[in-house]
Design a protein around this motif. Structure first.
Motif, PDB file in Angstrom:
ATOM      1  N   ALA A 159       0.826  -1.206   0.000  1.00 35.38           N
ATOM      2  CA  ALA A 159       0.000   0.000   0.000  1.00 35.38           C
ATOM      3  C   ALA A 159       0.864   1.262   0.000  1.00 35.38           C
ATOM      4  O   ALA A 159       0.585   2.226  -0.733  1.00 35.38           O
ATOM      5  CB  ALA A 159      -0.934  -0.015   1.195  1.00 35.38           C
ATOM      6  N   ALA A 160       1.917   1.277   0.819  1.00 34.89           N
ATOM      7  CA  ALA A 160       2.770   2.458   0.887  1.00 34.89           C
ATOM      8  C   ALA A 160       3.465   2.709  -0.445  1.00 34.89           C
ATOM      9  O   ALA A 160       3.557   3.862  -0.913  1.00 34.89           O
ATOM     10  CB  ALA A 160       3.801   2.292   2.004  1.00 34.89           C
ATOM     11  N   VAL A 161       3.949   1.659  -1.074  1.00 33.24           N
ATOM     12  CA  VAL A 161       4.610   1.808  -2.375  1.00 33.24           C
ATOM     13  C   VAL A 161       3.624   2.306  -3.421  1.00 33.24           C
ATOM     14  O   VAL A 161       3.939   3.188  -4.239  1.00 33.24           O
ATOM     15  CB  VAL A 161       5.260   0.474  -2.796  1.00 33.24           C
ATOM     16  CG1 VAL A 161       5.712   0.514  -4.257  1.00 33.24           C
ATOM     17  CG2 VAL A 161       6.449   0.154  -1.893  1.00 33.24           C
ATOM     18  N   TYR A 174      12.053   2.070  -0.994  1.00 32.49           N
ATOM     19  CA  TYR A 174      11.004   2.219  -2.008  1.00 32.49           C
ATOM     20  C   TYR A 174      11.451   1.636  -3.342  1.00 32.49           C
ATOM     21  O   TYR A 174      10.707   0.876  -3.986  1.00 32.49           O
ATOM     22  CB  TYR A 174      10.644   3.700  -2.176  1.00 32.49           C
ATOM     23  CG  TYR A 174       9.783   3.966  -3.387  1.00 32.49           C
ATOM     24  CD1 TYR A 174       8.399   3.740  -3.353  1.00 32.49           C
ATOM     25  CD2 TYR A 174      10.353   4.413  -4.579  1.00 32.49           C
ATOM     26  CE1 TYR A 174       7.618   3.954  -4.473  1.00 32.49           C
ATOM     27  CE2 TYR A 174       9.573   4.630  -5.701  1.00 32.49           C
ATOM     28  CZ  TYR A 174       8.210   4.403  -5.649  1.00 32.49           C
ATOM     29  OH  TYR A 174       7.438   4.620  -6.764  1.00 32.49           O
ATOM     30  N   GLU A 175      12.637   1.990  -3.786  1.00 33.95           N
ATOM     31  CA  GLU A 175      13.109   1.516  -5.098  1.00 33.95           C
ATOM     32  C   GLU A 175      13.285   0.004  -5.116  1.00 33.95           C
ATOM     33  O   GLU A 175      13.013  -0.649  -6.130  1.00 33.95           O
ATOM     34  CB  GLU A 175      14.406   2.229  -5.460  1.00 33.95           C
ATOM     35  CG  GLU A 175      14.195   3.719  -5.760  1.00 33.95           C
ATOM     36  CD  GLU A 175      15.482   4.461  -6.055  1.00 33.95           C
ATOM     37  OE1 GLU A 175      16.578   3.867  -5.826  1.00 33.95           O
ATOM     38  OE2 GLU A 175      15.412   5.628  -6.496  1.00 33.95           O
ATOM     39  N   LEU A 176      13.727  -0.536  -4.002  1.00 32.99           N
ATOM     40  CA  LEU A 176      13.850  -1.992  -3.910  1.00 32.99           C
ATOM     41  C   LEU A 176      12.488  -2.646  -4.068  1.00 32.99           C
ATOM     42  O   LEU A 176      12.329  -3.604  -4.844  1.00 32.99           O
ATOM     43  CB  LEU A 176      14.471  -2.371  -2.567  1.00 32.99           C
ATOM     44  CG  LEU A 176      14.615  -3.861  -2.266  1.00 32.99           C
ATOM     45  CD1 LEU A 176      15.563  -4.523  -3.247  1.00 32.99           C
ATOM     46  CD2 LEU A 176      15.083  -4.074  -0.828  1.00 32.99           C
ATOM     47  N   SER A 220      10.882  -2.235  -7.550  1.00 33.92           N
ATOM     48  CA  SER A 220      11.505  -3.039  -8.605  1.00 33.92           C
ATOM     49  C   SER A 220      10.904  -4.436  -8.723  1.00 33.92           C
ATOM     50  O   SER A 220      11.069  -5.095  -9.752  1.00 33.92           O
ATOM     51  CB  SER A 220      13.012  -3.154  -8.351  1.00 33.92           C
ATOM     52  OG  SER A 220      13.277  -3.961  -7.203  1.00 33.92           O
ATOM     53  N   VAL A 221      10.214  -4.890  -7.678  1.00 34.20           N
ATOM     54  CA  VAL A 221       9.657  -6.248  -7.729  1.00 34.20           C
ATOM     55  C   VAL A 221       8.126  -6.262  -7.677  1.00 34.20           C
ATOM     56  O   VAL A 221       7.514  -7.295  -7.951  1.00 34.20           O
ATOM     57  CB  VAL A 221      10.213  -7.127  -6.587  1.00 34.20           C
ATOM     58  CG1 VAL A 221      11.726  -7.245  -6.690  1.00 34.20           C
ATOM     59  CG2 VAL A 221       9.805  -6.595  -5.233  1.00 34.20           C
ATOM     60  N   LEU A 222       7.514  -5.128  -7.301  1.00 32.39           N
ATOM     61  CA  LEU A 222       6.056  -5.067  -7.261  1.00 32.39           C
ATOM     62  C   LEU A 222       5.539  -4.525  -8.588  1.00 32.39           C
ATOM     63  O   LEU A 222       6.073  -3.556  -9.128  1.00 32.39           O
ATOM     64  CB  LEU A 222       5.584  -4.174  -6.107  1.00 32.39           C
ATOM     65  CG  LEU A 222       5.972  -4.639  -4.701  1.00 32.39           C
ATOM     66  CD1 LEU A 222       5.501  -3.628  -3.663  1.00 32.39           C
ATOM     67  CD2 LEU A 222       5.398  -6.013  -4.414  1.00 32.39           C
ATOM     68  N   LYS A 223       4.496  -5.110  -9.100  1.00 32.54           N
ATOM     69  CA  LYS A 223       3.966  -4.713 -10.402  1.00 32.54           C
ATOM     70  C   LYS A 223       3.507  -3.251 -10.378  1.00 32.54           C
ATOM     71  O   LYS A 223       2.900  -2.789  -9.411  1.00 32.54           O
ATOM     72  CB  LYS A 223       2.794  -5.619 -10.778  1.00 32.54           C
ATOM     73  CG  LYS A 223       3.188  -7.066 -11.048  1.00 32.54           C
ATOM     74  CD  LYS A 223       1.959  -7.889 -11.418  1.00 32.54           C
ATOM     75  CE  LYS A 223       2.344  -9.341 -11.703  1.00 32.54           C
ATOM     76  NZ  LYS A 223       1.146 -10.156 -12.036  1.00 32.54           N
ATOM     77  N   GLU A 224       3.777  -2.566 -11.478  1.00 33.23           N
ATOM     78  CA  GLU A 224       3.330  -1.176 -11.594  1.00 33.23           C
ATOM     79  C   GLU A 224       1.834  -1.075 -11.885  1.00 33.23           C
ATOM     80  O   GLU A 224       1.221  -0.044 -11.617  1.00 33.23           O
ATOM     81  CB  GLU A 224       4.124  -0.468 -12.694  1.00 33.23           C
ATOM     82  CG  GLU A 224       5.603  -0.283 -12.369  1.00 33.23           C
ATOM     83  CD  GLU A 224       6.315   0.538 -13.417  1.00 33.23           C
ATOM     84  OE1 GLU A 224       5.642   1.360 -14.089  1.00 33.23           O
ATOM     85  OE2 GLU A 224       7.536   0.361 -13.589  1.00 33.23           O
ATOM     86  N   ARG A 265       5.716 -11.319  -2.867  1.00 37.41           N
ATOM     87  CA  ARG A 265       6.979 -10.663  -3.226  1.00 37.41           C
ATOM     88  C   ARG A 265       7.385  -9.646  -2.162  1.00 37.41           C
ATOM     89  O   ARG A 265       8.573  -9.542  -1.811  1.00 37.41           O
ATOM     90  CB  ARG A 265       6.831  -9.976  -4.582  1.00 37.41           C
ATOM     91  CG  ARG A 265       6.760 -10.944  -5.765  1.00 37.41           C
ATOM     92  CD  ARG A 265       6.665 -10.179  -7.083  1.00 37.41           C
ATOM     93  NE  ARG A 265       6.724 -11.068  -8.233  1.00 37.41           N
ATOM     94  CZ  ARG A 265       6.743 -10.666  -9.501  1.00 37.41           C
ATOM     95  NH1 ARG A 265       6.699  -9.356  -9.765  1.00 37.41           N
ATOM     96  NH2 ARG A 265       6.797 -11.522 -10.481  1.00 37.41           N
ATOM     97  N   ALA A 266       6.421  -8.898  -1.658  1.00 41.95           N
ATOM     98  CA  ALA A 266       6.729  -7.909  -0.631  1.00 41.95           C
ATOM     99  C   ALA A 266       7.214  -8.584   0.648  1.00 41.95           C
ATOM    100  O   ALA A 266       8.150  -8.101   1.306  1.00 41.95           O
ATOM    101  CB  ALA A 266       5.502  -7.056  -0.347  1.00 41.95           C
TER     102      ALA A 266
END
Length: 466
Positions: A409-411, A430-432, A435-439, A452-453
């Motif tokens: 949620a934060a990302v 955040y960038e980490l 990079s693995v969570l879908k946009e 993944r998170a």
């Protein structure tokens, strides 16, 4: 041996070699036990155990294997390789403290098995915080060749009358479960600070709640430390939109600090357990001592403390997740949805978190409050540390998904409002995660993102530590 050493051995990142001086001490104490056995009754060596302690065992040489077989309940879930390896390592290190009276032959066989990475089948059930008798009897029968090694090639040795009880007179499995669970708790607490900081940025929080002077005014242990970590992570954040934030942001130091403190205190207790001579009877240079050192009340109470202080950290994370769903606090759409009107966004993640939180709460009774009477009424108290260790392990298996929901949620919120992000550790985290969570923020299944998170949390913990 330190806790980090034990964890490294459990996960195959290190191995151990028995110290020669320690093995020599084991041999010397074995001779003391043999002399005491020849001179009179020694509990478990030439007597029965429990309520049978006054009955002299036979001279046919079968007593040690009878003892192991009778105590080998062998029921319940099977412990994984890491836990079994940790339990063997704990038991070996305790034996090398020199108080068991066990033979050097058996100590060397156990050391050989640990070094080779051989793992026995250890079932979970059968302990109440006064010794992991059933599980360690399985280890004993495996060393004796009556049970196969589950993985690896371990040794086979003879178990004599002075070996059987000394081998199983320990809470090594309980200590192992506790140690591995505590290692995960420590990482999750550090990760929760980083995740909480990302939520703070997404919600445009007010950093005054983390001011140094605030936490010096009531200096509870670890509180200033947590506040300092949060200050560093959110430094340079946008102008706050509230004079006071909701509790989910404002009380992170106050809620996280007792969990950190209790975790560190449990670490000290486990260090003592790991390196102690705990066997009953205890064999020292001056002879054999019968005692109650098998009772793990101290461990049980500290396990209760960690569970009781870790739960509020998780419930506060669930509170922050709720804040991130609210448009009046984020300035974004409800549930951080992106798509046609009526899109659900991350709505269902709250349900997942509350399910897990309730699952944890159901098992939150203090184990130290338990009572019992067993063995013909002669054993009328137990610590139930074993149940506390299992409960803490269960918490660490559920907690990552809870923190992962907040992280997702934060990302997402920071993707929607990237101007709220700051440089430093928060941006690195955040960038980490990004990079693995879908946009893609359209309504879609969220399970993969949560998994993944959750897998990222150890890396986020290292960011907080740095």
């Amino acid at each position: 041996m330190g806790l980090e050493d034990l964890v490294a051995v459990a996960y195959g990142r290190a191995t151990v070699v028995a110290d020669e001086d320690a093995l020599r001490l084991v041999g010397e104490r074995h001779a003391v036990l043999q002399q005491a056995q020849a001179a009179g009754a020694v509990y478990g060596a030439n007597t029965g155990v429990g309520a049978n302690r006054h009955e002299r065992s036979g001279a046919d040489g079968a007593h040690p294997l009878r003892l192991l077989r009778s105590h080998c309940a062998a029921v319940g879930p099977v412990e994984d390789d890491e836990t079994a390896r940790a339990a063997m390592t704990v038991r070996l290190n305790q034996i090398l403290a020199g108080g068991s009276g066990i033979s050097r032959r058996v100590a060397e066989a156990l050391a050989e098995a640990v070094y080779a990475g051989a793992v026995p089948t250890l079932h979970s059930w059968g302990a109440i915080g006064t010794g992991d008798l059933a599980s360690l009897a399985e280890l004993g029968l495996t060393l004796a060749g009556e049970r196969p090694w589950r993985s690896g090639r371990g040794p086979v040795t003879t178990i004599d009358a002075t070996d059987a009880l000394p081998l199983i007179s320990s809470s090594a499995l309980t200590v192992a479960i506790s140690a591995l669970a505590l290692d995960r708790v420590a990482g999750l607490l550090r990760a929760s600070i980083v995740v909480g900081a990302l939520s703070f940025l997404a919600l445009r929080g007010n950093p005054s709640a983390y001011d140094t002077v605030v936490h010096e005014a009531r200096a509870h242990p670890c509180q200033a430390e947590v506040a300092g970590a949060l200050r560093a992570l959110v430094a340079g954040s946008v102008t706050p939109v509230r004079i006071q934030d909701p509790f989910g942001l404002r009380v992170m130091p106050q809620v996280t600090a007792p969990a950190l403190q209790s975790a560190r205190q449990l670490r000290d207790v486990l260090g003592a357990e790991l390196n102690a001579a705990v066997e009953n009877p205890l064999v020292l240079a001056d002879g054999v001592h019968h005692h109650g050192q098998f009772h793990t009340a101290t461990l049980a109470s500290h396990l209760d403390a960690v569970r009781n202080t870790f739960l509020p950290v998780l419930s506060l994370s669930s509170a922050r997740l709720g804040l991130l769903m609210r448009p009046d606090l984020t300035g974004l759409r409800a549930f951080l949805a992106d798509g046609p009107a009526g899109s659900s966004g991350l709505m269902i993640s709250e349900y997942v978190v509350q399910d897990l939180l309730t699952e944890i709460r159901v098992g939150m009774q203090a184990v130290a409050a338990g009572t019992l009477t067993i063995s013909l009424g002669l054993e009328e108290h137990a610590s139930f540390a074993t149940q506390g260790a299992r409960s803490l392990r269960s918490m660490t298996q559920l907690a990552p998904t809870m923190l992962a929901a907040e992280l997702v949620a934060a990302v997402r919120a920071l993707r929607m409002a990237p101007g709220r992000l700051v440089d430093g550790g928060a941006r690195e985290a955040y960038e980490l995660a990004a990079s693995v969570l879908k946009e893609d923020m359209a309504d879609r299944p969220l399970g993969e993102d949560l998994s993944r998170a959750a897998a990222l949390l150890p890396e986020l913990a290292s960011i907080e530590r740095s």
